[in-house]
Structures are given as structure tokens and as C-alpha cells.
Design a protein around this motif. Structure first.
Motif, PDB file in Angstrom:
ATOM      1  N   GLY A 199       0.478  -4.915  -8.381  1.00  0.00           N
ATOM      2  CA  GLY A 199      -0.805  -5.001  -8.784  1.00  0.00           C
ATOM      3  C   GLY A 199      -1.476  -3.751  -8.915  1.00  0.00           C
ATOM      4  N   ALA A 200      -2.968  -3.928  -8.964  1.00  0.00           N
ATOM      5  CA  ALA A 200      -3.609  -2.719  -9.484  1.00  0.00           C
ATOM      6  C   ALA A 200      -4.042  -2.233  -8.363  1.00  0.00           C
ATOM      7  CB  ALA A 200      -4.789  -3.005 -10.216  1.00  0.00           C
ATOM      8  N   ARG A 201      -4.506  -2.743  -7.159  1.00  0.00           N
ATOM      9  CA  ARG A 201      -4.486  -2.153  -6.297  1.00  0.00           C
ATOM     10  C   ARG A 201      -3.515  -1.639  -5.423  1.00  0.00           C
ATOM     11  NH1 ARG A 201      -9.509  -4.429  -3.145  1.00  0.00           N
ATOM     12  NH2 ARG A 201      -9.746  -2.151  -2.337  1.00  0.00           N
ATOM     13  N   HIS A 202      -3.429  -3.218  -4.555  1.00  0.00           N
ATOM     14  CA  HIS A 202      -1.898  -3.492  -3.999  1.00  0.00           C
ATOM     15  C   HIS A 202      -1.029  -4.645  -3.930  1.00  0.00           C
ATOM     16  CE1 HIS A 202      -5.267  -3.139  -0.027  1.00  0.00           C
ATOM     17  NE2 HIS A 202      -5.770  -3.163  -1.186  1.00  0.00           N
ATOM     18  N   GLY A 203      -0.083  -3.864  -3.211  1.00  0.00           N
ATOM     19  CA  GLY A 203       1.633  -4.109  -4.011  1.00  0.00           C
ATOM     20  C   GLY A 203       1.805  -5.492  -4.281  1.00  0.00           C
ATOM     21  N   SER A 227      -4.195   1.582  -6.804  1.00  0.00           N
ATOM     22  CA  SER A 227      -4.840   2.698  -6.460  1.00  0.00           C
ATOM     23  C   SER A 227      -4.805   2.580  -4.478  1.00  0.00           C
ATOM     24  CB  SER A 227      -6.247   2.525  -6.882  1.00  0.00           C
ATOM     25  OG  SER A 227      -6.218   1.284  -6.366  1.00  0.00           O
ATOM     26  N   VAL A 228      -4.331   1.896  -4.004  1.00  0.00           N
ATOM     27  CA  VAL A 228      -4.533   1.601  -2.176  1.00  0.00           C
ATOM     28  C   VAL A 228      -3.481   1.790  -1.955  1.00  0.00           C
ATOM     29  CG1 VAL A 228      -5.294   0.552  -1.103  1.00  0.00           C
ATOM     30  CG2 VAL A 228      -6.292   0.613  -2.828  1.00  0.00           C
ATOM     31  N   ALA A 229      -1.772   1.083  -2.018  1.00  0.00           N
ATOM     32  CA  ALA A 229      -0.500   0.683  -1.344  1.00  0.00           C
ATOM     33  C   ALA A 229       0.254  -0.254  -1.577  1.00  0.00           C
ATOM     34  CB  ALA A 229      -1.267   0.224   0.117  1.00  0.00           C
ATOM     35  N   CYS A 247      11.136  -8.368   9.533  1.00  0.00           N
ATOM     36  CA  CYS A 247      11.513  -8.339   8.338  1.00  0.00           C
ATOM     37  C   CYS A 247      12.028  -6.587   7.839  1.00  0.00           C
ATOM     38  CB  CYS A 247       9.449  -8.545   8.216  1.00  0.00           C
ATOM     39  SG  CYS A 247       8.936  -9.517   8.016  1.00  0.00           S
ATOM     40  N   THR A 248      12.264  -6.027   6.634  1.00  0.00           N
ATOM     41  CA  THR A 248      12.356  -5.394   6.025  1.00  0.00           C
ATOM     42  C   THR A 248      11.993  -5.378   4.789  1.00  0.00           C
ATOM     43  OG1 THR A 248      14.929  -5.841   6.693  1.00  0.00           O
ATOM     44  CG2 THR A 248      14.094  -4.128   5.164  1.00  0.00           C
ATOM     45  N   VAL A 249      10.723  -3.757   5.088  1.00  0.00           N
ATOM     46  CA  VAL A 249      10.222  -3.137   4.306  1.00  0.00           C
ATOM     47  C   VAL A 249      10.685  -2.140   3.664  1.00  0.00           C
ATOM     48  CG1 VAL A 249       7.386  -2.497   4.486  1.00  0.00           C
ATOM     49  CG2 VAL A 249       7.992  -4.767   5.898  1.00  0.00           C
ATOM     50  N   THR A 250      10.851  -1.808   2.165  1.00  0.00           N
ATOM     51  CA  THR A 250      11.075  -0.784   2.278  1.00  0.00           C
ATOM     52  C   THR A 250      11.254  -0.160   0.818  1.00  0.00           C
ATOM     53  OG1 THR A 250      14.312   0.182   1.926  1.00  0.00           O
ATOM     54  CG2 THR A 250      13.816  -2.118   1.398  1.00  0.00           C
ATOM     55  N   GLY A 251      11.150   0.780   0.162  1.00  0.00           N
ATOM     56  CA  GLY A 251      11.033   1.151  -1.227  1.00  0.00           C
ATOM     57  C   GLY A 251       9.428   0.552  -2.434  1.00  0.00           C
ATOM     58  N   ASN A 252       8.792   0.333  -1.390  1.00  0.00           N
ATOM     59  CA  ASN A 252       7.539   0.148  -2.077  1.00  0.00           C
ATOM     60  C   ASN A 252       6.795   1.457  -2.241  1.00  0.00           C
ATOM     61  OD1 ASN A 252       7.492  -2.969  -1.191  1.00  0.00           O
ATOM     62  ND2 ASN A 252       7.501  -2.262   0.262  1.00  0.00           N
ATOM     63  N   LYS A 253       6.193   1.212  -3.125  1.00  0.00           N
ATOM     64  CA  LYS A 253       5.654   3.001  -3.651  1.00  0.00           C
ATOM     65  C   LYS A 253       3.854   2.289  -4.263  1.00  0.00           C
ATOM     66  CE  LYS A 253       7.410   2.731  -8.365  1.00  0.00           C
ATOM     67  NZ  LYS A 253       7.779   3.991  -8.670  1.00  0.00           N
ATOM     68  N   THR A 254       3.776   2.817  -4.152  1.00  0.00           N
ATOM     69  CA  THR A 254       2.023   3.627  -4.822  1.00  0.00           C
ATOM     70  C   THR A 254       1.706   4.406  -5.679  1.00  0.00           C
ATOM     71  OG1 THR A 254      -0.551   3.820  -3.970  1.00  0.00           O
ATOM     72  CG2 THR A 254       1.084   4.800  -3.222  1.00  0.00           C
ATOM     73  N   THR A 255       1.180   4.028  -6.817  1.00  0.00           N
ATOM     74  CA  THR A 255       1.056   5.371  -8.212  1.00  0.00           C
ATOM     75  C   THR A 255       0.084   6.388  -7.900  1.00  0.00           C
ATOM     76  OG1 THR A 255      -0.366   3.926  -9.290  1.00  0.00           O
ATOM     77  CG2 THR A 255       1.664   3.439  -9.290  1.00  0.00           C
ATOM     78  N   SER A 256      -1.025   5.908  -7.137  1.00  0.00           N
ATOM     79  CA  SER A 256      -2.440   6.943  -7.118  1.00  0.00           C
ATOM     80  C   SER A 256      -3.090   6.940  -5.189  1.00  0.00           C
ATOM     81  CB  SER A 256      -3.229   6.806  -8.166  1.00  0.00           C
ATOM     82  OG  SER A 256      -3.723   5.421  -7.704  1.00  0.00           O
ATOM     83  N   GLY A 257      -2.298   5.720  -4.768  1.00  0.00           N
ATOM     84  CA  GLY A 257      -3.103   5.668  -3.394  1.00  0.00           C
ATOM     85  C   GLY A 257      -2.050   6.363  -2.553  1.00  0.00           C
ATOM     86  N   SER A 258      -3.034   6.531  -1.545  1.00  0.00           N
ATOM     87  CA  SER A 258      -2.571   7.063  -0.142  1.00  0.00           C
ATOM     88  C   SER A 258      -1.451   6.175   0.448  1.00  0.00           C
ATOM     89  CB  SER A 258      -3.081   7.710   0.623  1.00  0.00           C
ATOM     90  OG  SER A 258      -4.341   6.625   0.786  1.00  0.00           O
ATOM     91  N   CYS A 259      -0.984   5.509   0.679  1.00  0.00           N
ATOM     92  CA  CYS A 259      -0.240   4.231   1.497  1.00  0.00           C
ATOM     93  C   CYS A 259       0.745   4.013   0.540  1.00  0.00           C
ATOM     94  CB  CYS A 259      -1.134   3.820   2.297  1.00  0.00           C
ATOM     95  SG  CYS A 259      -0.077   2.428   3.681  1.00  0.00           S
ATOM     96  N   PRO A 260       2.235   4.646   0.641  1.00  0.00           N
ATOM     97  CA  PRO A 260       3.524   3.367  -0.114  1.00  0.00           C
ATOM     98  C   PRO A 260       4.209   2.738   0.392  1.00  0.00           C
ATOM     99  CG  PRO A 260       3.769   5.839   1.162  1.00  0.00           C
ATOM    100  CD  PRO A 260       2.818   5.410   1.711  1.00  0.00           C
ATOM    101  N   ALA A 265      -5.267  -0.302  10.306  1.00  0.00           N
ATOM    102  CA  ALA A 265      -5.904   0.565  10.675  1.00  0.00           C
ATOM    103  C   ALA A 265      -7.314   0.326  11.111  1.00  0.00           C
ATOM    104  CB  ALA A 265      -6.404   1.953  10.023  1.00  0.00           C
ATOM    105  N   GLY A 266      -7.587   0.057  12.249  1.00  0.00           N
ATOM    106  CA  GLY A 266      -9.195  -0.461  12.512  1.00  0.00           C
ATOM    107  C   GLY A 266      -9.167  -2.360  12.517  1.00  0.00           C
ATOM    108  N   CYS A 267      -8.492  -2.779  12.541  1.00  0.00           N
ATOM    109  CA  CYS A 267      -8.581  -4.332  13.076  1.00  0.00           C
ATOM    110  C   CYS A 267      -9.220  -4.194  14.044  1.00  0.00           C
ATOM    111  CB  CYS A 267      -6.954  -4.839  13.110  1.00  0.00           C
ATOM    112  SG  CYS A 267      -6.401  -4.809  11.248  1.00  0.00           S
ATOM    113  N   GLY A 268     -10.040  -5.941  14.264  1.00  0.00           N
ATOM    114  CA  GLY A 268     -10.616  -5.058  15.807  1.00  0.00           C
ATOM    115  C   GLY A 268      -9.548  -6.625  16.705  1.00  0.00           C
TER     116      GLY A 268
END
Length: 279
Positions: A199-203, A227-229, A247-260, A265-268
Motif C-alpha cells: 500500500g502507498a502508506r501501510h502494507g 511512506s509509513v509502515a 502470530c508470525t510477523v516477518t519480512g515486511n518493509k517500508t520504502t520510505s517510512g520509519s517502521c518496517p 505507540a500512544g494507544c489510550g
């Protein structure tokens, strides 16, 4: 197989073994603007919907417009209908079992599919939509969700459930590779394969305040966000709940965001957010 006239209303009973193919939808009127209307007590099974497209600007009915009912053992191939092959209106629960959604290649948000399989609207029940043993794969759309878009109209008590489903190789030119939505959509996934989507922002999935995202016994692999994760990043200052278990979470990436991968964070409601027994 039986090839039927272009438009059918399934008010009650079962539509079984039918083919809807090579249909071009035109005209923006509600009457006759989608091949099948499914009522709450209707069933579609063992059918094929293929090579269906729209020419009318902003036509929003899909190949199946479902006010409820059950769709099972049915294939949707190259159903380039706006906003999605199946449109769940929210009148009552829609259940999809043992189906497949493949082969969308869309570029226009005005006349083509915005989402790869389902567009769901808020209705009277807590659980508005359920899909089991269903494959959504190899779809490319210009909208904000490669597979599912859920508009809850600001109601935070609405859920879409997915069990033993496969989401692979879906591409959303908009925000989210698999799951998107508006206002406060809640997604629950059990035993699903979510792999190689982008996806353009989140995968994989959106991350908003006042939402619940639950993944249990899932494999989330090789997804790409822009741009995000690679999976999702949640920094909502308001209530949100994330739960990943077994769950298994592996091999994910981002092209320009900071969270692969997945960032939370910050959940209420920290007491309702956890990652357990995951890799």
C-alpha cells in the motif's frame, strides 16, 4: 452452468450454479445497476462472476449488492466494479465462505474497483461482515484498500471478521495493502495468511484512534508499505486496541517510512493492547 439475464434479485432461496460474465454496467440509476441484489434471506453459491466492468461515472453497486445473506463457493474474477466486487450495504450480516476474488487491474477511482474484494457499510449489528476460507489475491486497485474497505460511520462498535482467509499480492495505490476504512473500523483475523501485499502508506492495515485490530494465529509476511509502515504504525492519542497472539510477523518493509514492521505507540488503552507468543 446457467447463464442468466444480466440483472437478478435474490430475495429468498438460492441462486446456484450461475455465470455472470462479459457485462458492462452503465447508467447511474439504482435499478439494474448491478448484476445481483442479495437480500438477507438469500444465498448465492457455486456461481461465477467474471469480466464485469463499469463505464458510468461514480456508479457504486458492485457485482453483488448484498443487504445480507450468504455467498459461498463462488468466484469473482476480473470484477472491476466500483467500489468493489461485493458491496455489503449494512442492512444485515453478510457471510462469505469458500470464495475467491482475483484479477482486478483498476486505475480509475471514478469508474473502476477501488477495493479488491469487499466494501462494507455500518449496520445494526456488532458483527457486520464475516468471511471464511476465502482468497483475495492478485488485485491492483487505485483506492485505499487492496482487499477490504469498512465504513463504520463513526460507530466504534462494528466489526468485520476473517477466518482461515488468504490475502496475497494485493496492491493499493492509496493507503493500505489489505484492510482500510473510514471512521472506526474494527478487524478481527483468525488463522489468516497475509503476505506480499503493498500500500502507498501501510502494507497491511490502517491504524486510527477508537479502533480494535486483532490478529490471532496469523502469518503476516513480506508486505510493503510506502511512506509509513510495512504492516501498520499506530500512534493514536485516543483509544485504540491492538492484539497480536500466536502470530508470525516477518519480512515486511517500508520504502520510505520509519517502521518496517508493526509499530504501536500512544494507544489510550494499554491494558487492552498486547503482543503474545509472536515471532
Amino acid at each position: 452452468d446457467l447463464t442468466l439475464p444480466r440483472f437478478v434479485n435474490v430475495i429468498a432461496g438460492t441462486l446456484d450454479g450461475c455465470v455472470f460474465s462479459d457485462i458492462v454496467l452503465g447508467g447511474a440509476s439504482a435499478k439494474g445497476s448491478h448484476p445481483v441484489s442479495l437480500a438477507a434471506d438469500g444465498v448465492i453459491e457455486n456461481c461465477r462472476f467474471e469480466d464485469i466492468s463499469c463505464t458510468a461515472q461514480n456508479l457504486t453497486k458492485g457485482a453483488v449488492c448484498a443487504a445480507g445473506g450468504i455467498i459461498r463457493k463462488t468466484t469473482f474474477r476480473s470484477c472491476n466494479t466500483r467500489p468493489a466486487p461485493v458491496v455489503a450495504t449494512g442492512a444485515s450480516l453478510v457471510t462469505v465462505e469458500d470464495c475467491s476474488f482475483t484479477g482486478i487491474r483498476a486505475t480509475s477511482t471514478a469508474t473502476e474497483a477501488n477495493y479488491g474484494a469487499f466494501s462494507c457499510a455500518k449496520g445494526p449489528d456488532t458483527t457486520e461482515f464475516v468471511a471464511r476460507r476465502t482468497v483475495v489475491a492478485n488485485n491492483t486497485v487505485p483506492g485505499s484498500a487492496g482487499a477490504v474497505y469498512f465504513n463504520t460511520a463513526s460507530d466504534s462498535n462494528k466489526e468485520a471478521h476473517f477466518e482461515d482467509c488468504v490475502f496475497t499480492n494485493n496492491v493499493a495505490a492509496g493507503d493500505y495493502g489489505v484492510f482500510g476504512g473510514n471512521y472506526r473500523p474494527n478487524y478481527v483475523c483468525d488463522r489468516c495468511l497475509i503476505a506480499d501485499n503493498s500500500g502507498a502508506r501501510h502494507g497491511v492495515i490502517l491504524a486510527l484512534g477508537y479502533t480494535t485490530q486483532i490478529f490471532r494465529n496469523c502469518l503476516i509476511r513480506g508486505n510493503t508499505g510506502g511512506s509509513v509502515a510495512g504492516v501498520a504504525y499506530s500512534a493514536a492519542s485516543k483509544y485504540c486496541r491492538w492484539q497480536l497472539e500466536n502470530c508470525t510477523v516477518t519480512g515486511n518493509k517500508t520504502t520510505s517510512g520509519s517502521c518496517p514492521g508493526l509499530g504501536i505507540a500512544g494507544c489510550g488503552q494499554a491494558s487492552d493492547t498486547w503482543v503474545k507468543n509472536c515471532i
